[in-house]
Design a protein around this motif. Structure first.
Motif, PDB file in Angstrom:
ATOM      1  N   SER A  97       0.867  -1.189   0.000  1.00  0.00           N
ATOM      2  CA  SER A  97       0.000   0.000   0.000  1.00  0.00           C
ATOM      3  C   SER A  97       0.896   1.228   0.000  1.00  0.00           C
ATOM      4  CB  SER A  97      -0.884   0.027   1.247  1.00  0.00           C
ATOM      5  OG  SER A  97      -1.781  -1.050   1.223  1.00  0.00           O
ATOM      6  N   LYS A  98       0.582   2.175  -0.892  1.00  0.00           N
ATOM      7  CA  LYS A  98       1.383   3.393  -1.000  1.00  0.00           C
ATOM      8  C   LYS A  98       0.488   4.594  -1.273  1.00  0.00           C
ATOM      9  CE  LYS A  98       5.971   1.981  -2.454  1.00  0.00           C
ATOM     10  NZ  LYS A  98       7.032   2.240  -3.410  1.00  0.00           N
ATOM     11  N   THR A  99       1.073   5.776  -1.090  1.00  0.00           N
ATOM     12  CA  THR A  99       0.426   7.044  -1.414  1.00  0.00           C
ATOM     13  C   THR A  99       1.362   7.822  -2.323  1.00  0.00           C
ATOM     14  OG1 THR A  99      -0.726   7.075   0.694  1.00  0.00           O
ATOM     15  CG2 THR A  99      -0.523   9.174  -0.452  1.00  0.00           C
ATOM     16  N   VAL A 100       0.831   8.375  -3.414  1.00  0.00           N
ATOM     17  CA  VAL A 100       1.648   9.140  -4.357  1.00  0.00           C
ATOM     18  C   VAL A 100       2.116  10.420  -3.683  1.00  0.00           C
ATOM     19  CG1 VAL A 100       1.656  10.394  -6.550  1.00  0.00           C
ATOM     20  CG2 VAL A 100       0.490   8.194  -6.384  1.00  0.00           C
TER      21      VAL A 100
ATOM     22  N   PHE B 267      -3.603  -3.984  -9.412  1.00  0.00           N
ATOM     23  CA  PHE B 267      -3.649  -2.592  -8.949  1.00  0.00           C
ATOM     24  C   PHE B 267      -5.052  -2.304  -8.425  1.00  0.00           C
ATOM     25  CE2 PHE B 267      -4.941   1.732  -9.874  1.00  0.00           C
ATOM     26  CZ  PHE B 267      -3.889   2.496  -9.417  1.00  0.00           C
ATOM     27  N   THR B 268      -5.168  -1.698  -7.238  1.00  0.00           N
ATOM     28  CA  THR B 268      -6.461  -1.307  -6.681  1.00  0.00           C
ATOM     29  C   THR B 268      -6.344   0.087  -6.086  1.00  0.00           C
ATOM     30  OG1 THR B 268      -6.971  -3.598  -6.123  1.00  0.00           O
ATOM     31  CG2 THR B 268      -8.290  -1.908  -5.032  1.00  0.00           C
ATOM     32  N   ALA B 269      -7.308   0.955  -6.391  1.00  0.00           N
ATOM     33  CA  ALA B 269      -7.333   2.317  -5.851  1.00  0.00           C
ATOM     34  C   ALA B 269      -7.906   2.300  -4.437  1.00  0.00           C
ATOM     35  CB  ALA B 269      -8.183   3.218  -6.746  1.00  0.00           C
ATOM     36  N   ASN B 270      -7.202   2.931  -3.498  1.00  0.00           N
ATOM     37  CA  ASN B 270      -7.711   3.116  -2.141  1.00  0.00           C
ATOM     38  C   ASN B 270      -8.368   4.488  -1.992  1.00  0.00           C
ATOM     39  OD1 ASN B 270      -6.836   0.656  -1.259  1.00  0.00           O
ATOM     40  ND2 ASN B 270      -5.010   1.427  -0.253  1.00  0.00           N
ATOM     41  N   SER B 271      -7.985   5.420  -2.862  1.00  0.00           N
ATOM     42  CA  SER B 271      -8.576   6.758  -2.862  1.00  0.00           C
ATOM     43  C   SER B 271      -8.628   7.208  -4.313  1.00  0.00           C
ATOM     44  CB  SER B 271      -7.738   7.733  -2.031  1.00  0.00           C
ATOM     45  OG  SER B 271      -6.495   7.984  -2.658  1.00  0.00           O
TER      46      SER B 271
ATOM     47  N   PRO C  82      -9.211   5.340 -11.643  1.00  0.00           N
ATOM     48  CA  PRO C  82     -10.088   4.283 -11.142  1.00  0.00           C
ATOM     49  C   PRO C  82     -10.948   4.744  -9.960  1.00  0.00           C
ATOM     50  CG  PRO C  82      -7.895   4.004 -10.284  1.00  0.00           C
ATOM     51  CD  PRO C  82      -7.846   5.187 -11.208  1.00  0.00           C
ATOM     52  N   PRO C  83     -12.177   4.258  -9.879  1.00  0.00           N
ATOM     53  CA  PRO C  83     -12.988   4.522  -8.687  1.00  0.00           C
ATOM     54  C   PRO C  83     -12.379   3.821  -7.469  1.00  0.00           C
ATOM     55  CG  PRO C  83     -14.340   3.698 -10.494  1.00  0.00           C
ATOM     56  CD  PRO C  83     -12.914   3.539 -10.898  1.00  0.00           C
ATOM     57  N   ILE C  84     -12.647   4.337  -6.292  1.00  0.00           N
ATOM     58  CA  ILE C  84     -12.136   3.744  -5.057  1.00  0.00           C
ATOM     59  C   ILE C  84     -12.574   2.285  -4.974  1.00  0.00           C
ATOM     60  CG2 ILE C  84     -12.263   3.813  -2.530  1.00  0.00           C
ATOM     61  CD1 ILE C  84     -12.628   6.849  -2.790  1.00  0.00           C
ATOM     62  N   GLY C  85     -11.613   1.429  -4.625  1.00  0.00           N
ATOM     63  CA  GLY C  85     -11.892   0.014  -4.461  1.00  0.00           C
ATOM     64  C   GLY C  85     -11.886  -0.788  -5.748  1.00  0.00           C
ATOM     65  N   GLN C  86     -11.816  -0.118  -6.890  1.00  0.00           N
ATOM     66  CA  GLN C  86     -11.811  -0.853  -8.155  1.00  0.00           C
ATOM     67  C   GLN C  86     -10.422  -1.387  -8.439  1.00  0.00           C
ATOM     68  OE1 GLN C  86     -13.713   0.872 -11.574  1.00  0.00           O
ATOM     69  NE2 GLN C  86     -12.282  -0.115 -12.955  1.00  0.00           N
ATOM     70  N   GLY C  87     -10.361  -2.647  -8.808  1.00  0.00           N
ATOM     71  CA  GLY C  87      -9.093  -3.270  -9.129  1.00  0.00           C
ATOM     72  C   GLY C  87      -8.913  -3.438 -10.622  1.00  0.00           C
ATOM     73  N   GLN C  88      -7.662  -3.598 -11.019  1.00  0.00           N
ATOM     74  CA  GLN C  88      -7.318  -3.838 -12.418  1.00  0.00           C
ATOM     75  C   GLN C  88      -6.234  -4.899 -12.443  1.00  0.00           C
ATOM     76  OE1 GLN C  88      -8.403  -2.205 -15.439  1.00  0.00           O
ATOM     77  NE2 GLN C  88      -7.273  -3.900 -16.346  1.00  0.00           N
ATOM     78  N   GLU C  89      -6.448  -5.944 -13.239  1.00  0.00           N
ATOM     79  CA  GLU C  89      -5.434  -6.958 -13.446  1.00  0.00           C
ATOM     80  C   GLU C  89      -4.803  -6.698 -14.797  1.00  0.00           C
ATOM     81  OE1 GLU C  89      -6.663 -11.066 -13.012  1.00  0.00           O
ATOM     82  OE2 GLU C  89      -5.105 -11.703 -14.418  1.00  0.00           O
TER      83      GLU C  89
ATOM     84  N   GLY D 145      -1.249  12.479  -3.249  1.00  0.00           N
ATOM     85  CA  GLY D 145      -2.060  11.980  -2.152  1.00  0.00           C
ATOM     86  C   GLY D 145      -2.903  10.767  -2.518  1.00  0.00           C
ATOM     87  N   PHE D 146      -2.894  10.368  -3.793  1.00  0.00           N
ATOM     88  CA  PHE D 146      -3.632   9.183  -4.232  1.00  0.00           C
ATOM     89  C   PHE D 146      -3.033   7.953  -3.562  1.00  0.00           C
ATOM     90  CE2 PHE D 146      -3.730   5.742  -7.560  1.00  0.00           C
ATOM     91  CZ  PHE D 146      -5.062   5.421  -7.417  1.00  0.00           C
ATOM     92  N   SER D 147      -3.863   7.106  -2.987  1.00  0.00           N
ATOM     93  CA  SER D 147      -3.357   5.888  -2.345  1.00  0.00           C
ATOM     94  C   SER D 147      -3.886   4.668  -3.100  1.00  0.00           C
ATOM     95  CB  SER D 147      -3.734   5.828  -0.868  1.00  0.00           C
ATOM     96  OG  SER D 147      -5.122   5.806  -0.716  1.00  0.00           O
ATOM     97  N   TYR D 148      -3.087   3.611  -3.065  1.00  0.00           N
ATOM     98  CA  TYR D 148      -3.379   2.420  -3.859  1.00  0.00           C
ATOM     99  C   TYR D 148      -2.710   1.199  -3.261  1.00  0.00           C
ATOM    100  CZ  TYR D 148       1.315   3.426  -5.516  1.00  0.00           C
ATOM    101  OH  TYR D 148       2.658   3.679  -5.573  1.00  0.00           O
ATOM    102  N   ARG D 149      -3.118   0.021  -3.748  1.00  0.00           N
ATOM    103  CA  ARG D 149      -2.504  -1.254  -3.373  1.00  0.00           C
ATOM    104  C   ARG D 149      -2.034  -1.940  -4.650  1.00  0.00           C
ATOM    105  NH1 ARG D 149      -7.499  -1.581  -0.829  1.00  0.00           N
ATOM    106  NH2 ARG D 149      -8.128  -3.259  -2.222  1.00  0.00           N
TER     107      ARG D 149
END
Length: 163
Positions: free
Chosen positions: A51-54, A82-86, A116-123, A152-156
């Motif tokens: 998990s990181k934040t830009v 890839f999944t957006a947390n924010s 991406p919308p929050i919580g949306q993943g991409q393979e 401030g964008f966060s993702y996994r």
């Protein structure tokens, strides 16, 4: 052609095109991949998901945009997750992925601009191993680009190697 592989473009939300490998299944033949999560370099070995934040680009020193995952044995192909947390509805996030090899070369397999919308993943993938090359790392890069809304964008993120 039985078992042949073809590339097909995947149109991302922001209009970027990424080559995605599609495997043509042979009738009557099961296509099963045994996939293992690769461990991030610098991780403690307990969690393969990072998990990181830009953050802002730095004048001196390293940014937090790159994350490397160790390839501990040869795999047939690789998948990036890839999944957006924010998210900011107006911001665009550059996402890149690279295969790094033991001879010091690399191959870019992902080059997308996403919103991406929050919580949306991409393979992304699967991307086949490169013949005659030994992969040493898979690299995910998520940066802020010149879009101030991306800070401030966060993702996994995570990567799998598949046999």
């Amino acid at each position: 052609m039985p078992g042949s592989r073809t590339f097909r473009p995947l149109l991302m939300a922001a209009g970027s095109v990424v080559a995605i490998l599609a495997t043509t299944a042979v009738p009557g033949q099961a296509q099963t991949d045994r996939c293992t999560f690769l461990q991030p370099i610098g991780g403690d070995g307990s969690n393969p998901v990072v998990s990181k934040t830009v953050g802002r680009a730095k004048l001196f020193g390293k940014t937090n945009w790159n994350t490397d995952f160790i390839v501990d044995r040869p795999y047939r192909n690789y998948k990036f997750f890839f999944t957006a947390n924010s998210s900011d509805a107006k911001a665009k996030y550059p996402v890149e992925g690279f295969m790094k090899f033991t001879d010091g070369t690399s191959l870019q397999v992902i080059n997308a601009t996403m919103n991406p919308p929050i919580g949306q993943g991409q393979e992304f993938g699967p991307f086949p191993a490169v013949p005659e090359k030994q992969a040493s790392q898979m690299n995910f890069k998520v940066g802020a680009s010149s879009d101030p809304g991306a800070l401030g964008f966060s993702y996994r993120i995570s990567v799998q190697g598949c046999m």
